[in-house]
Design a protein around this motif. Sequence first.
Motif, PDB file in Angstrom:
ATOM      1  N   TYR A  35       0.847  -1.198   0.000  1.00 30.81           N
ATOM      2  CA  TYR A  35       0.000   0.000   0.000  1.00 30.81           C
ATOM      3  C   TYR A  35       0.884   1.250   0.000  1.00 30.81           C
ATOM      4  O   TYR A  35       2.065   1.182   0.359  1.00 30.81           O
ATOM      5  CB  TYR A  35      -0.922   0.011   1.235  1.00 30.81           C
ATOM      6  N   TRP A  36       0.281   2.379  -0.399  1.00 29.68           N
ATOM      7  CA  TRP A  36       1.013   3.662  -0.409  1.00 29.68           C
ATOM      8  C   TRP A  36       0.662   4.455   0.836  1.00 29.68           C
ATOM      9  O   TRP A  36      -0.521   4.630   1.155  1.00 29.68           O
ATOM     10  CB  TRP A  36       0.671   4.469  -1.668  1.00 29.68           C
ATOM     11  N   ARG A  37       1.710   4.946   1.515  1.00 25.42           N
ATOM     12  CA  ARG A  37       1.533   5.703   2.759  1.00 25.42           C
ATOM     13  C   ARG A  37       1.982   7.145   2.527  1.00 25.42           C
ATOM     14  O   ARG A  37       3.024   7.394   1.908  1.00 25.42           O
ATOM     15  CB  ARG A  37       2.388   5.060   3.856  1.00 25.42           C
ATOM     16  N   GLY A  82       4.582  20.783  -4.713  1.00 21.06           N
ATOM     17  CA  GLY A  82       4.323  20.855  -6.151  1.00 21.06           C
ATOM     18  C   GLY A  82       3.641  19.597  -6.674  1.00 21.06           C
ATOM     19  O   GLY A  82       3.033  18.837  -5.911  1.00 21.06           O
ATOM     20  N   ASN A  83       3.763  19.393  -7.983  1.00 18.15           N
ATOM     21  CA  ASN A  83       3.084  18.263  -8.638  1.00 18.15           C
ATOM     22  C   ASN A  83       4.066  17.251  -9.221  1.00 18.15           C
ATOM     23  O   ASN A  83       3.713  16.488 -10.132  1.00 18.15           O
ATOM     24  CB  ASN A  83       2.157  18.779  -9.731  1.00 18.15           C
ATOM     25  N   THR A  84       5.305  17.268  -8.730  1.00 19.31           N
ATOM     26  CA  THR A  84       6.292  16.277  -9.189  1.00 19.31           C
ATOM     27  C   THR A  84       6.993  15.703  -7.959  1.00 19.31           C
ATOM     28  O   THR A  84       6.802  16.193  -6.843  1.00 19.31           O
ATOM     29  CB  THR A  84       7.342  16.923 -10.117  1.00 19.31           C
ATOM     30  N   HIS A  85       7.782  14.666  -8.170  1.00 17.08           N
ATOM     31  CA  HIS A  85       8.559  14.048  -7.084  1.00 17.08           C
ATOM     32  C   HIS A  85       7.670  13.592  -5.908  1.00 17.08           C
ATOM     33  O   HIS A  85       8.007  13.818  -4.749  1.00 17.08           O
ATOM     34  CB  HIS A  85       9.658  14.992  -6.587  1.00 17.08           C
ATOM     35  N   PHE A  86       6.571  12.945  -6.244  1.00 16.61           N
ATOM     36  CA  PHE A  86       5.701  12.455  -5.175  1.00 16.61           C
ATOM     37  C   PHE A  86       6.385  11.368  -4.337  1.00 16.61           C
ATOM     38  O   PHE A  86       5.961  11.086  -3.223  1.00 16.61           O
ATOM     39  CB  PHE A  86       4.372  11.950  -5.765  1.00 16.61           C
ATOM     40  N   GLU A  87       7.478  10.778  -4.904  1.00 16.78           N
ATOM     41  CA  GLU A  87       8.184   9.744  -4.145  1.00 16.78           C
ATOM     42  C   GLU A  87       8.846  10.325  -2.887  1.00 16.78           C
ATOM     43  O   GLU A  87       9.194   9.589  -1.977  1.00 16.78           O
ATOM     44  CB  GLU A  87       9.226   9.026  -5.037  1.00 16.78           C
ATOM     45  N   SER A 121       5.428   6.595   0.370  1.00 11.00           N
ATOM     46  CA  SER A 121       6.273   5.410   0.209  1.00 11.00           C
ATOM     47  C   SER A 121       5.417   4.159   0.082  1.00 11.00           C
ATOM     48  O   SER A 121       4.303   4.068   0.639  1.00 11.00           O
ATOM     49  CB  SER A 121       7.265   5.273   1.367  1.00 11.00           C
ATOM     50  N   LEU A 122       5.954   3.212  -0.697  1.00 15.55           N
ATOM     51  CA  LEU A 122       5.263   1.929  -0.902  1.00 15.55           C
ATOM     52  C   LEU A 122       5.647   1.012   0.254  1.00 15.55           C
ATOM     53  O   LEU A 122       6.832   0.707   0.457  1.00 15.55           O
ATOM     54  CB  LEU A 122       5.676   1.320  -2.247  1.00 15.55           C
ATOM     55  N   LEU A 130       2.666   6.371  -8.510  1.00 16.57           N
ATOM     56  CA  LEU A 130       3.068   7.784  -8.458  1.00 16.57           C
ATOM     57  C   LEU A 130       3.386   8.336  -9.848  1.00 16.57           C
ATOM     58  O   LEU A 130       3.192   9.526 -10.104  1.00 16.57           O
ATOM     59  CB  LEU A 130       4.269   7.974  -7.518  1.00 16.57           C
ATOM     60  N   THR A 131       3.867   7.461 -10.736  1.00 19.92           N
ATOM     61  CA  THR A 131       4.106   7.890 -12.124  1.00 19.92           C
ATOM     62  C   THR A 131       2.778   8.289 -12.761  1.00 19.92           C
ATOM     63  O   THR A 131       2.675   9.327 -13.438  1.00 19.92           O
ATOM     64  CB  THR A 131       4.734   6.724 -12.922  1.00 19.92           C
ATOM     65  N   ALA A 132       1.758   7.472 -12.550  1.00 18.42           N
ATOM     66  CA  ALA A 132       0.433   7.766 -13.122  1.00 18.42           C
ATOM     67  C   ALA A 132      -0.129   9.049 -12.527  1.00 18.42           C
ATOM     68  O   ALA A 132      -0.684   9.894 -13.240  1.00 18.42           O
ATOM     69  CB  ALA A 132      -0.504   6.589 -12.850  1.00 18.42           C
TER      70      ALA A 132
END
Length: 335
Positions: free
Chosen positions: A6-8, A15-20, A24-25, A316-318
Amino acid sequence: MTGCRYWRLDRHPDGNTHFERALSLCDEAQAELQPDEVRIAVQWLSMDAGTRMWMSPRTDGYQPPLPLGSKMVGLVLGRVSETTDPAFPVGAMVRGFGQWAEQAVVVPALAGLEVVDGSVSDPRQHFGALGMNAWTAYVGVKEVAAVKAGEWLAVSAAAGATGSLACQIGRLLGAKVVGIAGGPDKCRFLTDEIGIDMAIDYRSEDVEARLGTIEGGINAFFDNVGGPILDAVLPNMAHYGRVAICGMVAGYDTDAPMPGPARFDQILMRRLRVEGFFIPDFLERGAEFMPQLREWLDAGKLTMAFDETQGIENVLTAYERMLTGKNIGKVIVKL
Ligand SMILES: NC(=O)c1ccc[n+]([C@@H]2O[C@H](COP(=O)([O-])OP(=O)(O)OC[C@H]3O[C@@H](n4cnc5c(N)ncnc54)[C@H](OP(=O)(O)O)[C@@H]3O)[C@@H](O)[C@H]2O)c1
């Protein structure tokens, strides 16, 4: 019990980039099901622009922010794998708000869980022409923007999930439609594939000037964006026009309040009605909207493009694709 990825949400994104950097998975052993809970083997996750606000610390949104350390939440579609509720038997295909997880565990009433129609040949349409974006488009165009046959309807973020459906529903109700979207491919999709009357590429064209060529002005505006696009449309509205405020995606990546339109004066000068709406307020009316949407889908009158990514590890890419405007149509992740 087997594990479940799951994503936490660890911190608020910037911003709208680098959501990693913010999510975290994770992997955990599945807990035993509690009374009232249903476990769903998730097959598709819906990526929705509005969920970006849930990741922010703002407390004045339409719902409280997601606490840090929580599992990220969104719309899920899948089959019931374990149940305590006879209304949701094992094997039933269901849709509702669950976690970005391989197995989502929900309380049906809190999740807005529904058993979806198994006769739909492409189940992705439960996130497409029969999904929440379609209900939003239908309510926004028909009731809030109250468009009438022969009028001009403008739609922003027009090639996205909600926008492309709003354009098509406007056409089906007899309106002339102008879509505003980012880039020539999106504009070609709007005019050539879904057949609207005019498309404006806001990245390379002067939106205000092009809208100014529409004789009589815009009667109804379905706004997904806010910001400079709203400012370009307001001075081009016809007198007594209606503006349906569906979303403000231009401002979701800031944690600060989104300022009002610079051309607020035009609301008075053009005697406009401006109304925000939020589709969860209309969920109990789903049974009323569905037959019409289903009829249009079955008759081939609603086209839904899907931007599909495979694998929970690529969520996160999507998500970033959608928020940076790389998508045409509905962004989904197949698990
Ligand atoms: N009120 C409700 O109940 C409700 C329900 C569902 C959705 N919505 C709203 O509908 C809107 C669309 O959501 P969606 O989930 O269907 O996503 P979507 O339209 O499929 O994807 C988001 C699109 O927003 C556009 N965008 C992103 N940043 C932008 C910016 N700074 N300026 C202009 N356009 C920008 C991009 O298209 P371009 O390349 O064309 O810029 C992108 O493709 C959102 O505002 C969302 O909050 C509201």
